[in-house]
Design an enzyme around this catalytic site. Structure first.
Site, PDB file in Angstrom:
ATOM      1  N   TYR A  38      -6.219  -5.096  -1.253  1.00 29.71           N
ATOM      2  CA  TYR A  38      -6.764  -6.124  -0.358  1.00 29.71           C
ATOM      3  C   TYR A  38      -6.403  -5.844   1.086  1.00 29.71           C
ATOM      4  CZ  TYR A  38      -2.314  -8.602   0.479  1.00 29.71           C
ATOM      5  OH  TYR A  38      -1.052  -8.948   0.881  1.00 29.71           O
ATOM      6  N   ARG A  57      -8.129   1.194   6.110  1.00 29.15           N
ATOM      7  CA  ARG A  57      -6.923   1.092   5.278  1.00 29.15           C
ATOM      8  C   ARG A  57      -7.279   0.622   3.868  1.00 29.15           C
ATOM      9  NH1 ARG A  57      -1.901  -2.387   7.419  1.00 29.15           N
ATOM     10  NH2 ARG A  57      -3.221  -4.109   6.734  1.00 29.15           N
ATOM     11  N   LYS A 156      -1.837  -1.195  -0.046  1.00 27.77           N
ATOM     12  CA  LYS A 156      -1.811  -2.661   0.066  1.00 27.77           C
ATOM     13  C   LYS A 156      -2.440  -3.215  -1.213  1.00 27.77           C
ATOM     14  CE  LYS A 156      -2.449  -6.202   3.573  1.00 27.77           C
ATOM     15  NZ  LYS A 156      -1.139  -6.796   3.316  1.00 27.77           N
ATOM     16  N   GLU A 189      10.836  -2.909   5.607  1.00 29.03           N
ATOM     17  CA  GLU A 189       9.918  -3.876   6.226  1.00 29.03           C
ATOM     18  C   GLU A 189      10.141  -5.269   5.663  1.00 29.03           C
ATOM     19  OE1 GLU A 189       5.829  -2.994   5.211  1.00 29.03           O
ATOM     20  OE2 GLU A 189       6.383  -2.434   3.165  1.00 29.03           O
TER      21      GLU A 189
HETATM   22  N1  PDD Z   1       0.456  -8.504   5.287  1.00 35.60           N
HETATM   23  N2  PDD Z   1       4.134  -5.002   5.546  1.00 35.60           N
HETATM   24  C1  PDD Z   1       3.666  -5.694   4.501  1.00 35.60           C
HETATM   25  C2  PDD Z   1       4.327  -5.537   3.185  1.00 35.60           C
HETATM   26  C3  PDD Z   1       2.558  -6.547   4.655  1.00 35.60           C
HETATM   27  O1  PDD Z   1       2.072  -7.221   3.609  1.00 35.60           O
HETATM   28  C4  PDD Z   1       1.952  -6.673   5.937  1.00 35.60           C
HETATM   29  C5  PDD Z   1       0.758  -7.536   6.198  1.00 35.60           C
HETATM   30  C6  PDD Z   1       2.487  -5.933   7.003  1.00 35.60           C
HETATM   31  C7  PDD Z   1       1.884  -5.983   8.380  1.00 35.60           C
HETATM   32  O2  PDD Z   1       0.667  -5.274   8.421  1.00 35.60           O
HETATM   33  P1  PDD Z   1      -0.522  -5.648   9.416  1.00 35.60           P
HETATM   34  O3  PDD Z   1       0.038  -5.586  10.780  1.00 35.60           O
HETATM   35  O4  PDD Z   1      -1.538  -4.610   9.158  1.00 35.60           O
HETATM   36  O5  PDD Z   1      -0.956  -7.046   9.065  1.00 35.60           O
HETATM   37  C8  PDD Z   1       3.564  -5.096   6.763  1.00 35.60           C
HETATM   38  C9  PDD Z   1      -0.712  -9.341   5.445  1.00 35.60           C
HETATM   39  C10 PDD Z   1      -0.705 -10.160   6.664  1.00 35.60           C
HETATM   40  C11 PDD Z   1      -0.875 -10.147   4.181  1.00 35.60           C
HETATM   41  O6  PDD Z   1      -0.273  -9.792   3.191  1.00 35.60           O
HETATM   42  O7  PDD Z   1      -1.650 -11.076   4.165  1.00 35.60           O
END
Ligand code: PDD
Length: 307
Positions: A38, A57, A156, A189
């Protein structure tokens, strides 16, 4: 605003549907096994920020699990725009989910002939102002980030239990977000965010090799820092080093740049919102603003779809 306009936008497989009609089989392997991928995007005044990067991505995540997306990038964009039209919120949260699809019980992806494609757009629930003015509490938790060799964090995926467990642990410690270390004990993270700190004037963040999601907000922040001549160090950082930081912040698509006011776990340290964090918060907002303006100016549609 009328009630109709406040409805979320929902798109399932090949069309916009009402939320009540959006039903997925109990035999969907996304539900049974967390088998899918997702993306979460943020919509500012009708413009999806960094849409190309998010779709790229999604494609990468899908390819890393051997999942063929059921739509081309162009078709996905059109579906996103249709969903946003149905949604009626110009500032929105937007999620694109693709699961392996429906199939008999069993782990083999070949059991599922057709992936399930689902888009959900709804009113953006703005994080509280306190998050930005004072900062949030971040706790280093015991739950380690998945090994890259087990389930690579750069995918993701719908398999989010690693992050859910870490988040539960952080909340038990009274914190707002967790900082997960990797199996080697280095910072990786947050559960839904990337991690940054400032030390001796340099902006530091765990490198790709630490096992992280390559955040799109992270990329924007690193690019802004380089443009501002801030020294950037992508590397491996142990907990002791992080406690020597002068500033700490986290980033994500929905929350942008969020200062951290308390870091705990083993030790504890308070932070105020420092100058580098403040600068990057405001530069990020400017970047979003110019992206939105440029997209509107470039496209015939309100979402700047130019193809
Ligand atoms: N999550 N690390 C993880 C594990 C994440 O799930 C996310 C983002 C990020 C930050 O990535 P980005 O800047 O591309 O949003 C880092 C989204 C917001 C979610 O799970 O809904």
């Amino acid at each position: 605003m009328s009630r109709t306009a406040e409805k979320p936008g929902v798109y399932l497989n090949d069309r916009v549907v009402a939320l009540e009609e959006a039903r997925v089989s109990v035999l969907d392997h996304g539900f049974l096994y967390g088998d899918g991928v997702y993306e979460t995007m943020r919509v500012y005044d009708g413009v999806v920020f960094m849409m190309e990067e998010h779709l790229a991505r999604l494609e990468r995540s899908a390819s890393l699990i051997g999942l063929r997306l059921p739509k081309s990038a162009r078709q996905m964009k059109l579906s996103i725009f249709e969903t946003l039209e149905a949604c009626g919120h110009r500032d929105a949260y937007l999620r694109v989910t693709v699961s392996r699809g429906e199939g008999p019980i069993g782990l083999d992806p070949a059991l599922c002939p057709r992936p399930t494609f689902f888009i959900f757009a709804d009113r953006l629930r703005h994080p509280s102002r306190g998050n930005y003015e004072e900062g949030v509490r971040l706790a280093i938790v015991n739950t380690r980030r998945n090994l890259r060799e087990a389930l690579d964090p750069q995918i993701k995926s719908l398999n989010f239990l690693n992050n859910i467990l870490a988040g539960m642990e952080a909340r038990k410690m009274g914190a707002d977000e967790a900082l997960m270390l990797n199996a080697g004990g280095q910072a990786a993270e947050g559960t839904i965010s990337n991690f940054f700190f400032v030390k001796g004037g340099a902006l530091c963040t765990p490198s790709a090799g630490c096992g992280i999601l390559m955040g799109i907000t992270r990329d924007v922040v690193l690019e802004l820092a380089r443009r501002l001549d801030i020294k950037v160090i992508e590397g491996e950082f142990g907990a002791a080093e992080i406690f020597e930081a002068q500033e700490v912040f986290i980033t994500s698509t929905i929350r942008e740049v969020v200062p951290v006011r308390l870091l705990e776990g083993g030790a504890a340290k308070n932070f105020s919102v420092g100058p580098v964090t403040k600068l990057l918060m405001s530069e990020y907002r400017k970047e979003v603003y110019s992206y939105v303006e440029n997209t509107k100016a470039a496209g015939p549609s309100i979402w700047g779809f130019t193809e």
